[in-house]
Design an enzyme around this catalytic site. Structure first.
Site, PDB file in Angstrom:
ATOM      1  N   LYS A 118       0.819  -1.282   0.032  1.00 18.46           N
ATOM      2  CA  LYS A 118      -0.056   0.090   0.086  1.00 18.46           C
ATOM      3  C   LYS A 118       0.970   1.172   0.135  1.00 18.46           C
ATOM      4  CE  LYS A 118      -4.365  -1.817   1.983  1.00 18.46           C
ATOM      5  NZ  LYS A 118      -5.340  -1.454   2.926  1.00 18.46           N
ATOM      6  N   LYS A 200      -6.840 -14.632  -9.105  1.00 17.08           N
ATOM      7  CA  LYS A 200      -7.815 -14.645  -8.455  1.00 17.08           C
ATOM      8  C   LYS A 200      -9.095 -13.723  -8.694  1.00 17.08           C
ATOM      9  CE  LYS A 200      -7.218 -13.862  -4.036  1.00 17.08           C
ATOM     10  NZ  LYS A 200      -7.277 -13.833  -2.323  1.00 17.08           N
ATOM     11  N   LYS A 203     -12.109  -7.560  -7.378  1.00 15.64           N
ATOM     12  CA  LYS A 203     -12.910  -6.407  -7.934  1.00 15.64           C
ATOM     13  C   LYS A 203     -11.886  -5.676  -8.792  1.00 15.64           C
ATOM     14  CE  LYS A 203     -12.774  -3.898  -3.642  1.00 15.64           C
ATOM     15  NZ  LYS A 203     -12.545  -5.054  -2.535  1.00 15.64           N
TER      16      LYS A 203
END
Ligand code: AMP
Ligand code: TRP
Length: 337
Positions: A118, A200, A203
């Protein structure tokens, strides 16, 4: 089953209020929570305090919280069987995070994989909350003295840190916290993208057709499944190495219908991919249409959603206060009443 495994445990898990749930979230996470709520004392938190560690808009955060709770309830999380709560509404999470943080070396936080990822992504807006994120997560877990924490593989490192901090606190101030066990579902629950079955379902998949959302309209589900990538050869056979696309569709069908993989192979022996995909689409529509209908019914009912969070929040707060009164006393804080 032995007596130990039948014992009612305290289960806690939390999720950030981030948009729409997809089939991977449903099969890999929420469906398991629904089953756990029948057997255990469960606390399910929506972690809005974690959500503000990256740039956000307050009005959208509020909207996402409602939306998140509506989706969970539509998936079958029943506020009469489990405690749904909103992290920021419970007194104690932030305070416990502070206390735990004072025993946590900075280096340990800087080594967290999720932080490193991040931090690289948000280079221009790097705040200390992002570094402190795992300590707040540890507080979320320890404040309820949870026995079991269902999470995805990516959160394992954070649970290890939580256990570490709990152990440190226990040995410094005397036995206080239960050391939580992560519960990571088996690999069968790994749902892959329909368009690139090497990665995977997520979104953030750049190809929008790769992800099935639980609130997708039936037609959209069908279209996405019918255009799923398949493999060369025309046989419906489970083989994760050479038939990734078909194996993923078989996993989806099996997880949604309860049919074993072998039974699916037998059913489609001698049939083509087209027939098989149509059947997968039927299964997905049958399983998800009621979820979508329930979602539409409740998502605009703010009162209902608030009631659920309020009720769950009261139970959560009671448990949190109990832990915090012990913790405050042990660390040397004072109460004047
Ligand atoms: P995320 O959307 O990555 O925050 O994940 C929330 C939860 O859903 C975690 O427990 C994940 O393990 C689970 N999950 C996310 N994507 C998948 C997937 N493709 N297959 C199975 N489980 C998933
Ligand atoms: N970090 C978790 C995630 O991104 C969310 C989370 C916050 C959590 N607090 C938690 C998960 C406590 C389990 C227990 O998925």
């Amino acid at each position: 089953m032995n007596a130990e495994s039948e014992k009612r445990k305290v289960v806690l898990t939390c999720a950030q209020p981030t948009g729409r749930l997809h089939l991977g979230n449903y099969l890999g996470a929420v469906k398991n929570w629904v089953e756990m709520a029948d057997k255990h004392e469960c606390y399910f938190g929506v972690v809005d305090m974690h959500a503000i560690t990256i740039p956000y808009v307050p009005a959208e955060l509020r909207k996402n919280v409602y939306d998140c709770v509506a989706q969970y309830m539509a998936c079958g999380l029943d506020p009469d069987k489990c405690n749904l709560f909103l992290q920021s509404s419970i007194i104690g999470h932030a305070e416990l995070a502070w206390i735990l943080g004072c025993a946590c070396p900075i280096g340990q936080l800087e080594r967290m994989t999720q932080y490193k990822d991040k931090a690289a992504k948000h280079k221009d807006a790097l705040n200390s909350g992002l570094l402190y994120y795992p300590v707040l997560m540890a507080a979320d877990i320890l404040i309820y003295n949870a026995d079991i924490v269902p999470v995805g593989e990516d959160q394992k490192q954070h649970i290890e840190l939580t256990r570490d901090l709990a152990q440190k606190f226990n040995s410094r101030y005397s036995e206080t916290f239960v050391l939580p066990e992560p519960y990571i579902p088996k690999s069968g629950a790994r749902i892959m993208s329909l368009q690139s079955p090497d990665s995977k379902m997520s979104k953030s998949d750049p190809n929008k057709n790769g992800t099935l959302y639980i609130t997708d309209e039936p037609d959209v589900l069908r279209k996405k499944i019918m255009s799923a990538v398949t493999d060369s050869g025309g046989e419906v056979r489970y083989d994760e190495t050479s038939k990734k696309g078909i194996s993923n569709l078989m996993n989806i069908m099996s997880a949604l219908s309860g049919k074993p993989l072998q039974a699916i192979e037998d059913e489609f022996a001698g049939k083509g991919y087209g027939d098989f995909k149509r059947a997968v689409a039927d299964t997905a529509v049958e399983a998800l249409a009621p979820v979508r209908e329930k979602y539409i019914e409740i998502s605009s009912d703010k009162r209902l959603l608030e009631e659920a969070l309020k009720r769950g929040g009261q139970a959560a707060q009671k448990r949190a206060f109990k832990t915090m009164s012990k913790v405050r006393r042990k660390v040397g804080f004072m109460d004047f009443d």
